[in-house]
Structure formats: structure tokens, C-alpha cells
Design a protein around this motif. Sequence first.
Motif, PDB file in Angstrom:
ATOM      1  N   ARG A  91       2.740  -7.328  -6.375  1.00  9.43           N
ATOM      2  CA  ARG A  91       3.434  -8.610  -6.241  1.00  9.43           C
ATOM      3  C   ARG A  91       4.911  -8.416  -5.935  1.00  9.43           C
ATOM      4  NH1 ARG A  91      -0.113 -10.006 -10.483  1.00  9.43           N
ATOM      5  NH2 ARG A  91       1.500  -9.777 -12.070  1.00  9.43           N
ATOM      6  N   LEU A  92       5.527  -7.415  -6.553  1.00 11.12           N
ATOM      7  CA  LEU A  92       6.930  -7.123  -6.238  1.00 11.12           C
ATOM      8  C   LEU A  92       7.089  -6.691  -4.784  1.00 11.12           C
ATOM      9  CD1 LEU A  92       8.117  -5.181  -9.413  1.00 11.12           C
ATOM     10  CD2 LEU A  92       9.058  -7.345  -8.575  1.00 11.12           C
ATOM     11  N   ALA A  93       6.143  -5.867  -4.298  1.00 14.39           N
ATOM     12  CA  ALA A  93       6.235  -5.366  -2.919  1.00 14.39           C
ATOM     13  C   ALA A  93       6.094  -6.492  -1.900  1.00 14.39           C
ATOM     14  CB  ALA A  93       5.175  -4.299  -2.684  1.00 14.39           C
ATOM     15  N   ILE A 153       0.825  -1.204   0.000  1.00 14.54           N
ATOM     16  CA  ILE A 153       0.000   0.000   0.000  1.00 14.54           C
ATOM     17  C   ILE A 153       0.859   1.254   0.000  1.00 14.54           C
ATOM     18  CG2 ILE A 153      -1.623   1.368   1.370  1.00 14.54           C
ATOM     19  CD1 ILE A 153      -3.001  -1.126   2.187  1.00 14.54           C
ATOM     20  N   VAL A 154       1.909   1.242   0.825  1.00 16.91           N
ATOM     21  CA  VAL A 154       2.773   2.419   0.919  1.00 16.91           C
ATOM     22  C   VAL A 154       3.378   2.749  -0.436  1.00 16.91           C
ATOM     23  CG1 VAL A 154       4.893   3.327   1.939  1.00 16.91           C
ATOM     24  CG2 VAL A 154       3.279   2.062   3.355  1.00 16.91           C
ATOM     25  N   ILE A 155       3.892   1.728  -1.133  1.00 11.64           N
ATOM     26  CA  ILE A 155       4.524   1.966  -2.432  1.00 11.64           C
ATOM     27  C   ILE A 155       3.486   2.358  -3.476  1.00 11.64           C
ATOM     28  CG2 ILE A 155       5.778   0.854  -4.321  1.00 11.64           C
ATOM     29  CD1 ILE A 155       7.252  -0.801  -2.214  1.00 11.64           C
ATOM     30  N   GLU A 156       2.371   1.638  -3.503  1.00 13.19           N
ATOM     31  CA  GLU A 156       1.352   1.884  -4.524  1.00 13.19           C
ATOM     32  C   GLU A 156       0.747   3.273  -4.400  1.00 13.19           C
ATOM     33  OE1 GLU A 156      -0.129   0.854  -7.845  1.00 13.19           O
ATOM     34  OE2 GLU A 156       0.297  -0.995  -6.762  1.00 13.19           O
ATOM     35  N   LYS A 157       0.483   3.716  -3.173  1.00 13.83           N
ATOM     36  CA  LYS A 157      -0.231   4.979  -2.981  1.00 13.83           C
ATOM     37  C   LYS A 157       0.692   6.190  -2.850  1.00 13.83           C
ATOM     38  CE  LYS A 157      -4.428   3.254  -0.720  1.00 13.83           C
ATOM     39  NZ  LYS A 157      -5.261   3.333   0.506  1.00 13.83           N
ATOM     40  N   TYR A 158       1.889   5.976  -2.306  1.00 15.15           N
ATOM     41  CA  TYR A 158       2.666   7.138  -1.900  1.00 15.15           C
ATOM     42  C   TYR A 158       4.017   7.278  -2.581  1.00 15.15           C
ATOM     43  CZ  TYR A 158      -0.919   7.159   1.661  1.00 15.15           C
ATOM     44  OH  TYR A 158      -2.131   7.174   2.289  1.00 15.15           O
ATOM     45  N   PRO A 191       6.320   8.141  -5.803  1.00 22.09           N
ATOM     46  CA  PRO A 191       6.138   8.878  -7.060  1.00 22.09           C
ATOM     47  C   PRO A 191       6.268   7.975  -8.285  1.00 22.09           C
ATOM     48  CG  PRO A 191       8.267   9.380  -6.072  1.00 22.09           C
ATOM     49  CD  PRO A 191       7.500   8.601  -5.051  1.00 22.09           C
ATOM     50  N   ALA A 192       6.965   6.835  -8.145  1.00 15.73           N
ATOM     51  CA  ALA A 192       7.117   5.876  -9.243  1.00 15.73           C
ATOM     52  C   ALA A 192       6.934   4.481  -8.664  1.00 15.73           C
ATOM     53  CB  ALA A 192       8.489   6.021  -9.899  1.00 15.73           C
ATOM     54  N   PRO A 193       5.680   4.059  -8.463  1.00 18.52           N
ATOM     55  CA  PRO A 193       5.422   2.825  -7.716  1.00 18.52           C
ATOM     56  C   PRO A 193       6.132   1.589  -8.263  1.00 18.52           C
ATOM     57  CG  PRO A 193       3.405   4.079  -7.966  1.00 18.52           C
ATOM     58  CD  PRO A 193       4.430   4.752  -8.818  1.00 18.52           C
ATOM     59  N   TYR A 194       6.004   1.322  -9.550  1.00 19.29           N
ATOM     60  CA  TYR A 194       6.612   0.096 -10.067  1.00 19.29           C
ATOM     61  C   TYR A 194       8.128   0.131  -9.951  1.00 19.29           C
ATOM     62  CZ  TYR A 194       7.861  -3.800 -13.031  1.00 19.29           C
ATOM     63  OH  TYR A 194       8.395  -4.981 -13.497  1.00 19.29           O
ATOM     64  N   ALA A 247       4.676  10.245   4.410  1.00 21.57           N
ATOM     65  CA  ALA A 247       3.513  10.354   3.524  1.00 21.57           C
ATOM     66  C   ALA A 247       2.427   9.340   3.851  1.00 21.57           C
ATOM     67  CB  ALA A 247       3.968  10.198   2.073  1.00 21.57           C
ATOM     68  N   GLU A 248       2.833   8.081   4.123  1.00 18.27           N
ATOM     69  CA  GLU A 248       1.809   7.054   4.340  1.00 18.27           C
ATOM     70  C   GLU A 248       1.033   7.258   5.634  1.00 18.27           C
ATOM     71  OE1 GLU A 248       5.496   5.457   6.376  1.00 18.27           O
ATOM     72  OE2 GLU A 248       5.009   6.590   4.565  1.00 18.27           O
ATOM     73  N   LYS A 249       1.563   8.057   6.559  1.00 19.26           N
ATOM     74  CA  LYS A 249       0.847   8.345   7.804  1.00 19.26           C
ATOM     75  C   LYS A 249      -0.121   9.519   7.650  1.00 19.26           C
ATOM     76  CE  LYS A 249       3.141   5.220  10.129  1.00 19.26           C
ATOM     77  NZ  LYS A 249       2.472   3.997  10.636  1.00 19.26           N
ATOM     78  N   ARG A 250       0.008  10.283   6.587  1.00 24.36           N
ATOM     79  CA  ARG A 250      -0.916  11.356   6.205  1.00 24.36           C
ATOM     80  C   ARG A 250      -1.009  12.507   7.220  1.00 24.36           C
ATOM     81  NH1 ARG A 250      -6.494   9.520   4.471  1.00 24.36           N
ATOM     82  NH2 ARG A 250      -6.258  11.059   2.839  1.00 24.36           N
TER      83      ARG A 250
END
Length: 361
Positions: free
Chosen positions: A122-124, A82-87, A89-92, A198-201
Amino acid sequence: MPFPATRIRLCCKRVRSRWRTACRSRCRPGRTRRAIDTAFAAHGPVDVVHALTTYGCGIAGVRAAARHGLPLVQTLQSRDDIVIEKYSPAPYLSALTMRLLHGWYLSGPTAPPTAADGPTTRLAWRPLLAHAAAADRVVAPSRHFARRLSEHGVRTPIDVVSNGIDDRMLDDILGDGEVRPANGPGPLRLVWCGRLSAEKRPLEAIELVQRLAGCTLDIYGTGPLLDRARELIARHGAADRIRLHGEVTQADCLRAMRTADLLLTSDCDTQGMVLLEALAVGLPVLHCDADLTETVPAGGIRASDRSIGAFAVALLDLVRDRPRIDALRAELAPLRDEPRQSRHLNRMIGVYRAALGRPAE
């Protein structure tokens, strides 16, 4: 021999920067190995290694267990997907980079494909699966995350053991343990505690409160968004209602929660110590994650979604209906002892016994 006499060394502690720690471990593997081996020798026979992270120190824990031929207990509690996907700047790219870096030290199975997961997710998941595959037992802090671990391919036995708060600290802070009433007339007093990332908002919390005149916000913690938080407060001219307190001890955080009306939370925790702290002091919680109702089954309010607007609607209802705070506190009162460490100690000892192949007592 009773199990508590067995010496267990926790070779891994939570680190603030996983990336930095992993890089340092790579650059100085010999120094890390020697430090761990010296600690093992200094503290006598070691029976179990318990790793608490899935990057730098966690990798060191896996290697130490293998080097000394010891069973490994691995805690898994991060939502990197979730952290990588949402927050990020370049998730993949971020997920791929972290997967390659982690795989340099610890290989593991590929996450099984699911309809809900894309390639980034899946990578995460790969680092978590690698640590689970290397362990004899996996510990998850909540049932919902244990289910998610199983769904994503963890086959190592999973034990659900909640995090906890030191009993003596709670006794000192809570005193008689009576539920405190809401603070009465005046602004609704909100509190936010955690790492300013960022993920803590935390910036969203500031934006939320500056929209509503009927509440104040006290923020406890530090992190990479501290300067941006200061700038945002200054830009809105909200320093009289939104205050940054910086890094504080857990005891100070608990005391601050006792004098507040409501806790604001993030949206990607597997459990979150801040929720347990709120539970212990009887502080109602405003959140947006259905999974968090496992930790706070009563005394919580769930916004309709994660947007600032949805939080504002829920918060405005509370501003207009202050007696509801008292009702939420009363709902929390029967749960206030649940976060105590003593309630979960025997369960964790049972995990260690299982890792050693010993029968439960």
C-alpha cells in the motif's frame, strides 16, 4: 484546427535513477522550474503536459502543469510494489522512505486496503495514486495494468495505449520483414536486454545458462549489477558462452534479437519495451508472468514459476526440440506490425484531445 497542429511538449523523460533525480529536484527546485519554463517559452504555446514517471521528472511535470494552468496526462507503468517487495533488502523501510520523500512534493490518496496487499504494497502504491489524482488522464501501457490501477484506487480516466517502436527504425532493420528460421544446429542462442538491476534478474539469467550446455547467452545493457555479472561469469568459467556487450542503441538491440533464438525476460514488467522489440523481429520469448501474455499472446513460453529451475526445465525442452523455435516464430509473424508507433499514434492523440476537453475526431 486539426489536433496534430497543437504543440505538445513532453516535459518529463524517463530517468535512470529516480531517487537521485528526486533529490536533485528538491535541492534545486528553482533551476528545474526555470529550465521547464524557458523550454515552454522557446517552443511556443503549450497545450498539454505529459509526464512519464512518478518521481523526480514526473513531479516536475505535475508542478509545471499546475503552474501554467495546463491539462496533465500522466503515464503510469511501473511496478514499484513488486520491485520493493521482492528485491529490496528492507521492503517496508524502503517503501516508507520513498513514500515520505515523494509525499514531500506531492500528496495523494491512500491505497484502499485489499486482502492481497500488505502495508508495504500500500505504501508503494501511494506515489502512483498521487500522480493519478493530479492528472486529467492516465495512460497505462496494457489492459492488465489498467485493471490493477483501478483496483488500487485510481479514479482518473484511464486510457490503454501501448508503447511503440519507431517505424523507420523497424523498416531499416527488418528489410523484407520475412520471418527468419532458427539458427539450425549448434547451441540455442539466447539474448537478454535491459538494465542490469535486481528486478530485471540478469544474474538469474546467467545462472540459468551456465547450468545448460546446449545454449549461449548475449547480454545487452548496463547497470548496477554489471560488475557482479562479470564476476559471476568468471566464477563459472562461462565467458565462452555468456557475453556482456554493455550499453547499446535500440537499433543494435533489435539487430541482435534478429540473430537470436529466444529472449529471456524479467518477472515484473507492466509491458516492457523488450517484449515489443522481440515481437517486432519475430523472436520467441521465455517468461514466467501470466500478465505478459497480453503483449505476447503467441510465440511465448511461460515457465511454471519464476525459479531458475522452472526456467531450466522450459529451456531444456527447447534445446531438445529445436523445430519448436520455427513454430514459435511462425506464430509471431502475424503480430510483427503491432509494436509500430504509427499503430498507436491516433490513440494517444485521442488522449490529448480528451485532456483538453475536445471531442474525438
